[in-house]
Write an enzyme that holds these catalytic residues in place. Structure first.
Site, PDB file in Angstrom:
ATOM      1  N   SER A   1       0.811  -1.231   0.000  1.00 26.59           N
ATOM      2  CA  SER A   1       0.000   0.000   0.000  1.00 26.59           C
ATOM      3  C   SER A   1       0.834   1.265   0.000  1.00 26.59           C
ATOM      4  CB  SER A   1      -0.945   0.033   1.206  1.00 26.59           C
ATOM      5  OG  SER A   1      -1.787  -1.090   1.183  1.00 26.59           O
ATOM      6  N   ARG A   2       1.972   1.201  -0.646  1.00 30.74           N
ATOM      7  CA  ARG A   2       2.854   2.369  -0.796  1.00 30.74           C
ATOM      8  C   ARG A   2       3.460   2.869   0.517  1.00 30.74           C
ATOM      9  NH1 ARG A   2       2.689   0.545  -4.961  1.00 30.74           N
ATOM     10  NH2 ARG A   2       2.228   1.429  -7.007  1.00 30.74           N
ATOM     11  N   LEU A   3       3.374   2.054   1.570  1.00 35.13           N
ATOM     12  CA  LEU A   3       3.973   2.469   2.845  1.00 35.13           C
ATOM     13  C   LEU A   3       5.399   1.919   2.936  1.00 35.13           C
ATOM     14  CD1 LEU A   3       0.936   2.247   5.291  1.00 35.13           C
ATOM     15  CD2 LEU A   3       1.797   4.202   3.990  1.00 35.13           C
TER      16      LEU A   3
END
Lengths: 215, 215
Positions: free
Chosen positions: A193-195
């Site tokens: 999730s792009r984290l």
């Protein structure tokens, strides 16, 4: 057949191959770099030593792939024609950045630093290690100059080949190495999730300050 | 086990997958770009839309991978946090470069140009197309700010997730698109003995000037 516009709009990679924490990394970014490079080698990442070198000329950036050929103690060596666009840029402005991107490991390493010319010895040693065809190519090509045609280059190569026939090919004075000295690193590990995990090192006097950036 | 220093010193790729001539290429570099992108898609190049974006801040270059999300007529769109380092760099200095490297095809495309923010519509449209987790991630992460720990980020994500539960996630004002407008292209095809083909396009008024550079 996939439409390329749809593809680039919709293709999403979710990253789950690894994590990176402040306690995982070595206190010395160069040792951390070596460790990731070895893992890339073990994972058979293709063209792992291809690095994107960015330079600045007249306040405008330019970037090209060069090959890492030697490294030691936060220094990174690469070689080429001093009269090329990158050569002229680095002559005017020694600030540069490197970027290694290894999608197979979902990793990226961003490095910033200062470039200077390598020693004559280093340039000579690397030049003699190259295949003869590449040595001749270095003489034949006035890198980044405009060519009227491919034939112009090939004709020049034949002339050079004849000129050095039966003799070792000396290193041209206009060809040699550069040493990139790092003062900043970011180790990027893709996460879900792009984290992503981003662990950075900044040189303060002789110490490396380590911190995490928001993704 | 291969020694990594020996590997980077000795590994040589000889390039023989293709050639590129002045007569092969389209007169319009964007059509040429599309053609190579489609070939990369057909060849299943991994992460083909990953481009190295270089920017300049205080005369120093910095480069990172961003994803190409839309393209049209020599324009290239990408998205992210306006308050990130790249956002701040582009605010101060709109000159930028892009680099696509597709080793599977022995090709590289170097592009130079100017970046501005995308329209609100374009940013909104792209934001709604993203997975909900990425939308929440955009709110949770103050990109390029220092984090005290991974936990700080994950805690913030939980708060944001609760805040928007059962509701659509709006685009944050600090998140959106940029449009890169090209004024220079180089199409690079690797060739044997480092005698690569480099066909370039430079925009002069409204015409693209095409020429070959020495490798």
């Amino acid at each position: 057949m996939t439409d390329h516009n749809e593809y680039i709009n919709n293709k999403r990679s979710d990253f789950s191959k690894g994590t990176l924490t402040e306690t995982d990394v070595d206190r010395d970014p160069f040792i951390q770099f070596e460790s990731w490079l070895k893992q890339a080698l073990d994972a058979e990442v293709p063209e792992l030593q291809a690095m994107h070198l960015s330079t600045v000329l007249d306040n405008k950036p330019s970037s090209r792939v060069v090959y890492l050929r030697k490294m030691a103690n936060n220094k990174f060596w690469f070689y080429g024609n001093y009269e090329s666009k990158k050569g002229k840029s680095l002559e005017q402005n020694p600030y540069a950045s490197l970027n290694f991107f290894w999608p197979e490991l979902q990793r990226q390493i961003r490095i910033e630093g200062i470039v200077k010319k390598a020693t004559l010895d280093s340039s000579d040693n690397y030049f003699v290690s190259r295949p003869r065809e590449s040595q001749l190519g270095a003489w034949a090509s006035a890198q980044s100059n405009v060519l009227q045609s491919r034939e112009e280059l090939e004709k020049r190569l034949i002339e050079i080949t004849n000129e050095f026939e039966g003799k070792p090919v000396p290193r041209p004075a206009f060809w040699g190495g550069w040493v990139f000295k790092a003062n900043y690193y970011e180790f990027w590990q893709g996460r879900k999730s792009r984290l992503h995990d981003r662990i950075c090192y900044e040189l303060k006097n002789t110490d490396w300050n380590i911190f995490r950036l928001a993704p």
